[in-house]
Design a protein around this motif. Structure first.
Motif, PDB file in Angstrom:
ATOM      1  N   ALA A  80       0.803  -1.226   0.000  1.00 33.32           N
ATOM      2  CA  ALA A  80       0.000   0.000   0.000  1.00 33.32           C
ATOM      3  C   ALA A  80       0.837   1.277   0.000  1.00 33.32           C
ATOM      4  N   SER A  81       2.140   1.172  -0.251  1.00 34.56           N
ATOM      5  CA  SER A  81       2.974   2.376  -0.267  1.00 34.56           C
ATOM      6  C   SER A  81       2.716   3.253  -1.480  1.00 34.56           C
ATOM      7  N   PHE A  85       8.457   8.016   1.459  1.00 37.67           N
ATOM      8  CA  PHE A  85       8.946   6.702   1.874  1.00 37.67           C
ATOM      9  C   PHE A  85       8.786   6.575   3.388  1.00 37.67           C
ATOM     10  N   PRO A  86       8.309   5.424   3.871  1.00 43.57           N
ATOM     11  CA  PRO A  86       8.071   5.281   5.317  1.00 43.57           C
ATOM     12  C   PRO A  86       9.372   5.182   6.108  1.00 43.57           C
ATOM     13  N   VAL A 128       9.226  -0.027   7.612  1.00 43.79           N
ATOM     14  CA  VAL A 128       9.611  -0.934   6.534  1.00 43.79           C
ATOM     15  C   VAL A 128      10.030  -2.289   7.106  1.00 43.79           C
ATOM     16  N   ALA A 129      10.828  -2.269   8.171  1.00 47.96           N
ATOM     17  CA  ALA A 129      11.285  -3.515   8.770  1.00 47.96           C
ATOM     18  C   ALA A 129      10.113  -4.365   9.263  1.00 47.96           C
ATOM     19  N   ALA A 185       7.315  -4.694   5.471  1.00 40.88           N
ATOM     20  CA  ALA A 185       7.722  -5.139   4.136  1.00 40.88           C
ATOM     21  C   ALA A 185       7.456  -6.631   3.988  1.00 40.88           C
ATOM     22  N   ARG A 186       7.102  -7.012   2.775  1.00 37.09           N
ATOM     23  CA  ARG A 186       6.787  -8.410   2.498  1.00 37.09           C
ATOM     24  C   ARG A 186       7.555  -8.879   1.280  1.00 37.09           C
ATOM     25  N   GLN A 187       8.188 -10.044   1.388  1.00 30.99           N
ATOM     26  CA  GLN A 187       8.902 -10.642   0.265  1.00 30.99           C
ATOM     27  C   GLN A 187       7.920 -11.503  -0.529  1.00 30.99           C
ATOM     28  N   ILE A 188       7.914 -11.352  -1.861  1.00 34.39           N
ATOM     29  CA  ILE A 188       6.926 -12.016  -2.710  1.00 34.39           C
ATOM     30  C   ILE A 188       7.563 -13.225  -3.386  1.00 34.39           C
ATOM     31  N   THR A 189       7.095 -14.396  -3.073  1.00 39.98           N
ATOM     32  CA  THR A 189       7.528 -15.590  -3.785  1.00 39.98           C
ATOM     33  C   THR A 189       6.569 -15.832  -4.952  1.00 39.98           C
TER      34      THR A 189
END
Length: 266
Positions: A166-167, A173-174, A179-180, A183-187
């Motif tokens: 949703a950024s 920038f947050p 962010v830590a 944030a989500r890693q997309i597989t």
């Protein structure tokens, strides 16, 4: 189909039945989605082979040292000019139908880049960024959509793309802490696209696998945004149908003067 979620007091409700509708809703709300390109296993394998062949030709033409000096050694600019397989990838019907749901009106292919996330080292896509860089605004509808084709599986080990969900809805920038935490890693499997609103902050992550992770990025924009590299100039007089010429920006080139502009108005 499952029954609608139980609710009350709701006057407006989204309906997303197809894969494209579900992806469009997720991109609108969260800024990203994984979308199946609809390719067969042989087609996915062929694109992987084409990627390696085109990249080899690219390195041979420009020279690895020349590219490294410009931090371009992990990028292959405009692979569709090297192999028509990448033009067909950019013309993927499912993808273009999804982009058409997201960008109101006409859109063009602004850029296409092959990207390698090297094993065990940093690269120029591992910093947080938007694919419309240096811009701090938000729009009610997207101006640009990023479609990252996964040549290889995107895994947690090999540096799959991370996003800040949703950024695209916030101008700045947050904070690092936000962010830590969020944030989500997309597989994603090989043969799929990771599709982003271009204002979504994202980055590649460190590749801890023994092999480079390969991808082909596409950025589709409204025609008012200048192409990264002029695709019509790169392809010159290639034999293309009218729909492809429009997608690649042939019909949106700046007029060469007042007379040329007026002639196009007839």
């Amino acid at each position: 189909m499952s029954a609608p979620l139980k609710s009350y007091g709701i006057l407006e409700r989204a309906n997303a039945a197809s894969a494209a509708e579900r992806a469009a809703e997720q991109i609108t709300r969260l800024g990203y989605a994984v979308f199946d390109a609809g390719l067969s296993a042989p087609e996915i394998a062929k694109l992987a082979t084409c990627f390696d062949c085109a990249h080899g030709d690219y390195l041979a033409h420009y020279g690895r040292d020349y590219l490294r000096a410009r931090d371009e050694h992990n990028t292959m600019r405009l692979p569709l000019a090297l192999d028509r397989a990448f033009l067909e990838l950019a013309r993927n019907e499912q993808l273009l139908a999804l982009v058409a749901r997201l960008i109101a009106g006409a859109f063009i292919l602004n850029q296409q880049n092959g990207i390698l996330n090297p094993s065990g080292e940093g690269y120029n896509q591992d910093a947080w960024h938007r694919d419309l860089p240096y811009q701090h605004f938000v729009c009610s509808r997207p101006l640009a959509i990023n479609a990252l084709y996964c040549v290889d599986d995107f895994t947690l080990e090999n540096g799959a793309t991370s996003v800040v969900p949703a950024s695209h809805l916030q101008e700045g920038f947050p904070s690092d802490g936000f962010v830590a935490e969020h944030a989500r890693q997309i597989t994603a499997p090989a043969g799929s696209f990771i599709v982003l609103d271009c204002m979504t902050y994202h980055r590649g992550t460190r590749n801890a696998s023994p092999h480079a992770r390969r991808a082909v990025n596409h950025v589709f924009t409204i025609p008012y945004i200048k192409q990264q590299i002029s695709i019509p100039a790169a392809l010159r007089d290639a034999d293309l149908d009218e729909a492809t010429r429009k997608l690649l920006g042939y019909t949106y080139q700046a007029a060469g003067g007042v007379a040329a502009y007026l002639e196009e108005r007839t």
